[in-house]
Structure formats: structure tokens, C-alpha cells
Design a protein around this motif. Structure first.
Motif, PDB file in Angstrom:
ATOM      1  N   ILE A   8       2.083  13.401  -2.019  1.00 53.22           N
ATOM      2  CA  ILE A   8       1.451  12.666  -3.120  1.00 53.22           C
ATOM      3  C   ILE A   8       1.894  11.210  -3.107  1.00 53.22           C
ATOM      4  O   ILE A   8       1.089  10.300  -3.332  1.00 53.22           O
ATOM      5  CB  ILE A   8       1.767  13.344  -4.468  1.00 53.22           C
ATOM      6  CG1 ILE A   8       1.097  14.713  -4.517  1.00 53.22           C
ATOM      7  CG2 ILE A   8       1.335  12.477  -5.640  1.00 53.22           C
ATOM      8  CD1 ILE A   8       1.467  15.549  -5.715  1.00 53.22           C
ATOM      9  N   ILE A   9       3.168  10.973  -2.832  1.00 51.47           N
ATOM     10  CA  ILE A   9       3.673   9.600  -2.779  1.00 51.47           C
ATOM     11  C   ILE A   9       2.961   8.822  -1.679  1.00 51.47           C
ATOM     12  O   ILE A   9       2.476   7.703  -1.900  1.00 51.47           O
ATOM     13  CB  ILE A   9       5.199   9.597  -2.572  1.00 51.47           C
ATOM     14  CG1 ILE A   9       5.897  10.164  -3.802  1.00 51.47           C
ATOM     15  CG2 ILE A   9       5.704   8.200  -2.257  1.00 51.47           C
ATOM     16  CD1 ILE A   9       7.371  10.436  -3.605  1.00 51.47           C
ATOM     17  N   PHE A  10       2.873   9.412  -0.486  1.00 53.39           N
ATOM     18  CA  PHE A  10       2.220   8.729   0.634  1.00 53.39           C
ATOM     19  C   PHE A  10       0.745   8.492   0.346  1.00 53.39           C
ATOM     20  O   PHE A  10       0.223   7.407   0.598  1.00 53.39           O
ATOM     21  CB  PHE A  10       2.379   9.552   1.915  1.00 53.39           C
ATOM     22  CG  PHE A  10       1.696   8.949   3.095  1.00 53.39           C
ATOM     23  CD1 PHE A  10       2.242   7.856   3.734  1.00 53.39           C
ATOM     24  CD2 PHE A  10       0.494   9.460   3.562  1.00 53.39           C
ATOM     25  CE1 PHE A  10       1.608   7.289   4.829  1.00 53.39           C
ATOM     26  CE2 PHE A  10      -0.138   8.899   4.651  1.00 53.39           C
ATOM     27  CZ  PHE A  10       0.424   7.809   5.281  1.00 53.39           C
ATOM     28  N   SER A  11       0.068   9.489  -0.190  1.00 55.16           N
ATOM     29  CA  SER A  11      -1.364   9.313  -0.464  1.00 55.16           C
ATOM     30  C   SER A  11      -1.586   8.268  -1.551  1.00 55.16           C
ATOM     31  O   SER A  11      -2.564   7.511  -1.496  1.00 55.16           O
ATOM     32  CB  SER A  11      -2.008  10.648  -0.844  1.00 55.16           C
ATOM     33  OG  SER A  11      -1.430  11.167  -2.020  1.00 55.16           O
ATOM     34  N   THR A  12      -0.690   8.180  -2.509  1.00 47.32           N
ATOM     35  CA  THR A  12      -0.802   7.138  -3.536  1.00 47.32           C
ATOM     36  C   THR A  12      -0.626   5.757  -2.923  1.00 47.32           C
ATOM     37  O   THR A  12      -1.350   4.821  -3.272  1.00 47.32           O
ATOM     38  CB  THR A  12       0.243   7.368  -4.644  1.00 47.32           C
ATOM     39  OG1 THR A  12       0.095   8.681  -5.167  1.00 47.32           O
ATOM     40  CG2 THR A  12       0.072   6.373  -5.769  1.00 47.32           C
ATOM     41  N   PHE A  13       0.318   5.640  -2.004  1.00 48.96           N
ATOM     42  CA  PHE A  13       0.491   4.360  -1.315  1.00 48.96           C
ATOM     43  C   PHE A  13      -0.768   3.972  -0.540  1.00 48.96           C
ATOM     44  O   PHE A  13      -1.184   2.807  -0.549  1.00 48.96           O
ATOM     45  CB  PHE A  13       1.688   4.411  -0.371  1.00 48.96           C
ATOM     46  CG  PHE A  13       3.029   4.374  -1.044  1.00 48.96           C
ATOM     47  CD1 PHE A  13       3.171   4.024  -2.378  1.00 48.96           C
ATOM     48  CD2 PHE A  13       4.173   4.681  -0.336  1.00 48.96           C
ATOM     49  CE1 PHE A  13       4.405   3.992  -2.997  1.00 48.96           C
ATOM     50  CE2 PHE A  13       5.419   4.651  -0.935  1.00 48.96           C
ATOM     51  CZ  PHE A  13       5.538   4.309  -2.266  1.00 48.96           C
ATOM     52  N   MET A  14      -1.373   4.915   0.129  1.00 47.64           N
ATOM     53  CA  MET A  14      -2.573   4.627   0.911  1.00 47.64           C
ATOM     54  C   MET A  14      -3.751   4.244   0.007  1.00 47.64           C
ATOM     55  O   MET A  14      -4.537   3.353   0.335  1.00 47.64           O
ATOM     56  CB  MET A  14      -2.945   5.814   1.792  1.00 47.64           C
ATOM     57  CG  MET A  14      -1.975   6.100   2.912  1.00 47.64           C
ATOM     58  SD  MET A  14      -1.764   4.714   4.049  1.00 47.64           S
ATOM     59  CE  MET A  14      -0.206   4.031   3.519  1.00 47.64           C
ATOM     60  N   VAL A  15      -3.864   4.901  -1.137  1.00 48.40           N
ATOM     61  CA  VAL A  15      -4.925   4.546  -2.086  1.00 48.40           C
ATOM     62  C   VAL A  15      -4.693   3.137  -2.617  1.00 48.40           C
ATOM     63  O   VAL A  15      -5.642   2.353  -2.755  1.00 48.40           O
ATOM     64  CB  VAL A  15      -4.998   5.580  -3.228  1.00 48.40           C
ATOM     65  CG1 VAL A  15      -5.848   5.075  -4.379  1.00 48.40           C
ATOM     66  CG2 VAL A  15      -5.537   6.897  -2.713  1.00 48.40           C
ATOM     67  N   ALA A  63       6.382  -0.189  -8.886  1.00 45.65           N
ATOM     68  CA  ALA A  63       6.579  -1.457  -8.176  1.00 45.65           C
ATOM     69  C   ALA A  63       6.200  -1.325  -6.707  1.00 45.65           C
ATOM     70  O   ALA A  63       5.592  -2.230  -6.127  1.00 45.65           O
ATOM     71  CB  ALA A  63       8.020  -1.918  -8.315  1.00 45.65           C
ATOM     72  N   MET A  64       6.520  -0.191  -6.110  1.00 43.24           N
ATOM     73  CA  MET A  64       6.131   0.029  -4.716  1.00 43.24           C
ATOM     74  C   MET A  64       4.613   0.167  -4.586  1.00 43.24           C
ATOM     75  O   MET A  64       4.036  -0.274  -3.589  1.00 43.24           O
ATOM     76  CB  MET A  64       6.834   1.264  -4.148  1.00 43.24           C
ATOM     77  CG  MET A  64       8.315   1.059  -3.912  1.00 43.24           C
ATOM     78  SD  MET A  64       8.703  -0.314  -2.818  1.00 43.24           S
ATOM     79  CE  MET A  64       7.961   0.224  -1.306  1.00 43.24           C
ATOM     80  N   ASN A  65       3.974   0.750  -5.576  1.00 42.50           N
ATOM     81  CA  ASN A  65       2.505   0.806  -5.574  1.00 42.50           C
ATOM     82  C   ASN A  65       1.916  -0.599  -5.645  1.00 42.50           C
ATOM     83  O   ASN A  65       0.945  -0.906  -4.958  1.00 42.50           O
ATOM     84  CB  ASN A  65       1.989   1.661  -6.733  1.00 42.50           C
ATOM     85  CG  ASN A  65       2.126   3.130  -6.465  1.00 42.50           C
ATOM     86  OD1 ASN A  65       2.168   3.568  -5.328  1.00 42.50           O
ATOM     87  ND2 ASN A  65       2.210   3.902  -7.526  1.00 42.50           N
ATOM     88  N   LEU A  66       2.509  -1.449  -6.483  1.00 35.07           N
ATOM     89  CA  LEU A  66       2.048  -2.837  -6.564  1.00 35.07           C
ATOM     90  C   LEU A  66       2.234  -3.541  -5.231  1.00 35.07           C
ATOM     91  O   LEU A  66       1.355  -4.295  -4.784  1.00 35.07           O
ATOM     92  CB  LEU A  66       2.801  -3.573  -7.668  1.00 35.07           C
ATOM     93  CG  LEU A  66       2.460  -5.045  -7.864  1.00 35.07           C
ATOM     94  CD1 LEU A  66       0.987  -5.220  -8.234  1.00 35.07           C
ATOM     95  CD2 LEU A  66       3.356  -5.656  -8.921  1.00 35.07           C
ATOM     96  N   PHE A  67       3.354  -3.282  -4.569  1.00 38.70           N
ATOM     97  CA  PHE A  67       3.574  -3.876  -3.248  1.00 38.70           C
ATOM     98  C   PHE A  67       2.523  -3.393  -2.254  1.00 38.70           C
ATOM     99  O   PHE A  67       2.032  -4.179  -1.435  1.00 38.70           O
ATOM    100  CB  PHE A  67       4.983  -3.560  -2.742  1.00 38.70           C
ATOM    101  CG  PHE A  67       5.239  -4.111  -1.378  1.00 38.70           C
ATOM    102  CD1 PHE A  67       5.453  -5.454  -1.194  1.00 38.70           C
ATOM    103  CD2 PHE A  67       5.234  -3.283  -0.265  1.00 38.70           C
ATOM    104  CE1 PHE A  67       5.675  -5.979   0.069  1.00 38.70           C
ATOM    105  CE2 PHE A  67       5.448  -3.785   0.997  1.00 38.70           C
ATOM    106  CZ  PHE A  67       5.672  -5.137   1.167  1.00 38.70           C
TER     107      PHE A  67
END
Length: 105
Positions: A8-15, A63-67
Motif C-alpha cells: 500500500i505504501i509503494f502504490s501510494t507513492f506511485m499514485v 511528507a513523503m507523499n508530497l515529495f
């Protein structure tokens, strides 16, 4: 790291990265690529500062999602600026010259 939902973390980053690319397309209507790149760099620096100074996992994750949104905006802005700066007829030769040092690594 036990129990973390890495998928889920990786897929959220990709989205978020894909959303940044879409935001770039919208922002190009109002800003020049150079202005947009400077803004992206500033927001990315703020996102990293949020990661450094965050006190809980949720704020770090956001914050990582924003990055990642900034990463999604970075690649199209750099591609657009390279297309504007490097002449079309000399592009392949120039890119190959810049790749020569990589062969020594």
C-alpha cells in the motif's frame, strides 16, 4: 518493520508520482517550466524538512507523499526544459557525449 503494509505504501507513492505528472500538465498552462521547476524544488525541500522534523509516522508518510508528487512533477519539467534548450538536430550527439563518462564508471 513487521506489519507495515509495504504494498500500500509503494502504490501510494506511485499514485502520488502520477498525480504530480498530471499536476505538471495543468500547471504548464500558467507557469513557465523554469518557474515550475523552482517551485517544485522548494516544495520538495519543505517536504524533506517535514520528514526530518516530524514526530509521528503519519506526518512522515504524508511528507513523503508530497515529495513523490514533486518527483512526478520533476521529470516532465526537466524533459520540457531539455527539449527547449538542446537543439533538435544536435540532441542525439550531445546526449551521447554526456553519456561517455558514464562508461568509465
Amino acid at each position: 518493520f513487521e506489519g507495515l503494509p509495504f504494498g500500500i505504501i509503494f502504490s501510494t507513492f506511485m499514485v502520488c508520482c502520477m498525480a504530480g505528472s498530471s499536476i505538471f500538465s495543468i500547471a504548464m498552462e500558467k507557469l513557465k517550466p523554469e518557474q515550475l521547476a523552482v517551485t517544485v524544488f522548494g516544495v520538495a525541500a519543505l517536504a524533506f524538512a517535514m520528514v526530518v522534523f516530524s514526530t509521528n509516522a503519519t506526518s512522515t508518510f504524508l511528507a513523503m507523499n508530497l515529495f513523490e508528487v514533486c518527483v512526478g512533477m520533476y521529470f516532465p519539467s526537466m524533459g520540457t526544459m531539455k527539449g527547449m534548450i538542446v537543439p533538435e538536430d544536435k540532441r542525439a550527439a550531445i546526449y551521447n557525449l554526456f553519456r561517455i563518462p558514464l562508461n568509465f564508471i
